[in-house]
Design an enzyme around this catalytic site. Structure first.
Site, mmCIF file in Angstrom:
data_model
loop_
_atom_site.group_PDB
_atom_site.id
_atom_site.type_symbol
_atom_site.label_atom_id
_atom_site.label_comp_id
_atom_site.label_asym_id
_atom_site.label_seq_id
_atom_site.Cartn_x
_atom_site.Cartn_y
_atom_site.Cartn_z
ATOM 1 N N CYS A 12 8.850 8.560 -3.526
ATOM 2 C CA CYS A 12 8.347 7.713 -4.611
ATOM 3 C C CYS A 12 8.300 8.573 -5.869
ATOM 4 O O CYS A 12 8.476 9.797 -5.805
ATOM 5 C CB CYS A 12 6.955 7.193 -4.269
ATOM 6 S SG CYS A 12 5.754 8.518 -4.137
ATOM 7 N N HIS A 78 -1.410 13.997 -4.367
ATOM 8 C CA HIS A 78 -2.637 13.375 -3.842
ATOM 9 C C HIS A 78 -3.852 13.608 -4.730
ATOM 10 O O HIS A 78 -4.841 12.884 -4.625
ATOM 11 C CB HIS A 78 -3.003 13.988 -2.481
ATOM 12 C CG HIS A 78 -2.034 13.682 -1.403
ATOM 13 N ND1 HIS A 78 -1.636 14.612 -0.463
ATOM 14 C CD2 HIS A 78 -1.390 12.550 -1.104
ATOM 15 C CE1 HIS A 78 -0.797 14.049 0.375
ATOM 16 N NE2 HIS A 78 -0.624 12.805 0.007
ATOM 17 N N HIS A 128 -8.082 11.443 4.599
ATOM 18 C CA HIS A 128 -6.834 11.714 3.874
ATOM 19 C C HIS A 128 -7.149 12.467 2.579
ATOM 20 O O HIS A 128 -8.137 12.155 1.895
ATOM 21 C CB HIS A 128 -6.138 10.381 3.563
ATOM 22 C CG HIS A 128 -4.747 10.554 3.033
ATOM 23 N ND1 HIS A 128 -4.495 10.843 1.707
ATOM 24 C CD2 HIS A 128 -3.537 10.509 3.648
ATOM 25 C CE1 HIS A 128 -3.179 10.948 1.535
ATOM 26 N NE2 HIS A 128 -2.585 10.751 2.703
ATOM 27 N N GLU A 130 -5.965 12.365 -0.380
ATOM 28 C CA GLU A 130 -6.094 11.548 -1.602
ATOM 29 C C GLU A 130 -7.506 10.961 -1.691
ATOM 30 O O GLU A 130 -8.120 10.946 -2.765
ATOM 31 C CB GLU A 130 -5.056 10.412 -1.585
ATOM 32 C CG GLU A 130 -5.169 9.511 -2.815
ATOM 33 C CD GLU A 130 -4.315 8.249 -2.717
ATOM 34 O OE1 GLU A 130 -3.126 8.352 -2.363
ATOM 35 O OE2 GLU A 130 -4.847 7.165 -2.985
ATOM 36 N N THR A 168 -3.918 4.530 -2.573
ATOM 37 C CA THR A 168 -2.702 3.991 -3.211
ATOM 38 C C THR A 168 -1.680 3.475 -2.196
ATOM 39 O O THR A 168 -0.863 2.627 -2.523
ATOM 40 C CB THR A 168 -2.023 5.063 -4.080
ATOM 41 O OG1 THR A 168 -1.792 6.212 -3.268
ATOM 42 C CG2 THR A 168 -2.847 5.427 -5.282
ATOM 43 N N SER A 224 2.142 11.837 7.640
ATOM 44 C CA SER A 224 2.257 11.009 6.445
ATOM 45 C C SER A 224 1.620 9.650 6.710
ATOM 46 O O SER A 224 2.114 8.866 7.527
ATOM 47 C CB SER A 224 3.740 10.847 6.088
ATOM 48 O OG SER A 224 3.921 9.699 5.310
ATOM 49 N N SER A 225 0.522 9.375 6.001
ATOM 50 C CA SER A 225 -0.184 8.130 6.306
ATOM 51 C C SER A 225 0.612 6.923 5.826
ATOM 52 O O SER A 225 0.572 5.865 6.430
ATOM 53 C CB SER A 225 -1.598 8.162 5.749
ATOM 54 O OG SER A 225 -1.675 7.611 4.493
ATOM 55 N N ASN A 226 1.383 7.062 4.734
ATOM 56 C CA ASN A 226 2.140 5.882 4.277
ATOM 57 C C ASN A 226 3.268 5.564 5.260
ATOM 58 O O ASN A 226 3.609 4.402 5.462
ATOM 59 C CB ASN A 226 2.601 6.051 2.826
ATOM 60 C CG ASN A 226 3.829 6.896 2.672
ATOM 61 O OD1 ASN A 226 4.935 6.397 2.782
ATOM 62 N ND2 ASN A 226 3.661 8.189 2.427
ATOM 63 N N SER A 268 7.368 10.407 1.338
ATOM 64 C CA SER A 268 7.581 11.855 1.276
ATOM 65 C C SER A 268 8.773 12.288 2.131
ATOM 66 O O SER A 268 8.863 13.441 2.545
ATOM 67 C CB SER A 268 6.310 12.576 1.711
ATOM 68 O OG SER A 268 5.811 12.010 2.895
#
Ligand code: SF4
Length: 286
Positions: A12, A78, A128, A130, A168, A224-226, A268
């Site tokens: 991103c 983050h 997390h 962030e 986010t 990676s949480s996303n 990422s």
């Protein structure tokens, strides 16, 4: 076999900016001044270890910063807490702040609303980085909601005003459910929409793609949480969804000539890893 690749797969804007910053520092390193990142620059072990081979050092504990030689420290996308910013400023290191502007905006909301006396509700995973960073900008009590059930555990004081923000990269569908449940509690709350558009677009495309394929591959770092959220979204639509970090994790014997394979990737995941997976799958022999 047909392969459909999500247009939104990969870095991103915020991650791209942070990774480019480290690359730029490596390229412009005229003296042997060390380059540090506070925590791994992104949740992708391949990128982190490639930077390590170029001399970039990951600092995990800011309290120990003075035991390192002075150099440049990069804040990842983050973001970090206000306290950590202050420690860095006093350390005498050069600071290269790559906090994503969308995350910075949340820091400002949290600071502003907590200064005005609002308690902060953060919708996201409190472990997390962030979210730890966001919570660190609040002057008042912070409440965390990650799952729908967590709404029941929040003790609401009707005399208190609350302000909500979200991670986010939070799952947009779950976010809506949490907000509905929260608003049923009838209390004074400001809703700040902070899930970033890049995340929304990626999740919508992943859902649509996984609805029309027979097998789905989601590529991204295990931490990676996303990417984890993308995997969950895809798995809901397509039971044969595989979460892989690199091609090493992919068993080719699961594919058949009649399959339509969907491929997406977390924010990422570098392009070279995505390309490698596409070409690997394309070359499956039946
Ligand atoms: S997912 Fe959105 S908020 Fe997070 S780093 Fe990327 S662009 Fe920024």
């Amino acid at each position: 076999m047909k392969i459909l690749v999500a247009k939104t797969a990969g870095f991103c804007f915020g991650v791209d900016k942070a990774v480019n910053k480290v690359e730029e520092l490596i390229d412009n390193r005229k003296t042997l001044k060390p380059i540090y990142t506070y925590g791994p620059i992104i949740h992708n072990p391949q990128v982190v270890s490639s930077f390590e081979t170029k001399g970039v050092i990951v600092i995990d504990e800011l309290e120990k910063i003075n035991s390192y030689d002075k150099g440049t420290i990069v804040i990842r996308s983050h973001g970090i807490t206000e306290r950590e910013v202050n420690i860095m400023k006093k350390s005498g290191f050069n600071i290269s702040d790559s906090t994503c502007p969308y995350v910075k905006k949340i820091h400002k909301i949290v600071k502003r609303d907590s200064e005005a006396g609002y308690e902060i509700i953060i919708i996201g995973n409190k472990h997390h980085p962030e979210i730890k960073g966001i919570a660190g900008w609040s002057l008042t009590k912070v409440h965390f909601i990650q799952h729908l059930e967590d709404v029941d555990n929040i003790t609401i004081n009707t005399k208190t005003r609350y302000s909500t923000v979200a991670q986010t990269t939070f799952n947009t569908e779950l976010y809506k459910e949490i907000l509905n449940k929260l608003q049923n509690k009838s209390f004074h709350v400001i809703i700040n929409e902070t899930i970033c558009q890049a995340t929304k677009d990626r999740q919508i495309e992943a859902k649509e793609l996984s609805e029309k394929v027979t097998k789905m591959i989601v590529i991204g770092g295990r931490n990676s949480s996303n990417t984890r959220k993308l995997f969950e979204i895809c798995k809901d639509q397509c039971k044969d969804t595989y979460y892989i970090e690199t091609i090493e994790d992919l068993a080719l014997n699961v594919f058949t000539v009649n399959d339509t394979i969907g491929i997406t990737a977390g924010a990422s995941t570098p392009n070279n890893i995505i390309e490698e997976v596409i070409s690997y799958v394309r070359n499956v022999k039946f």
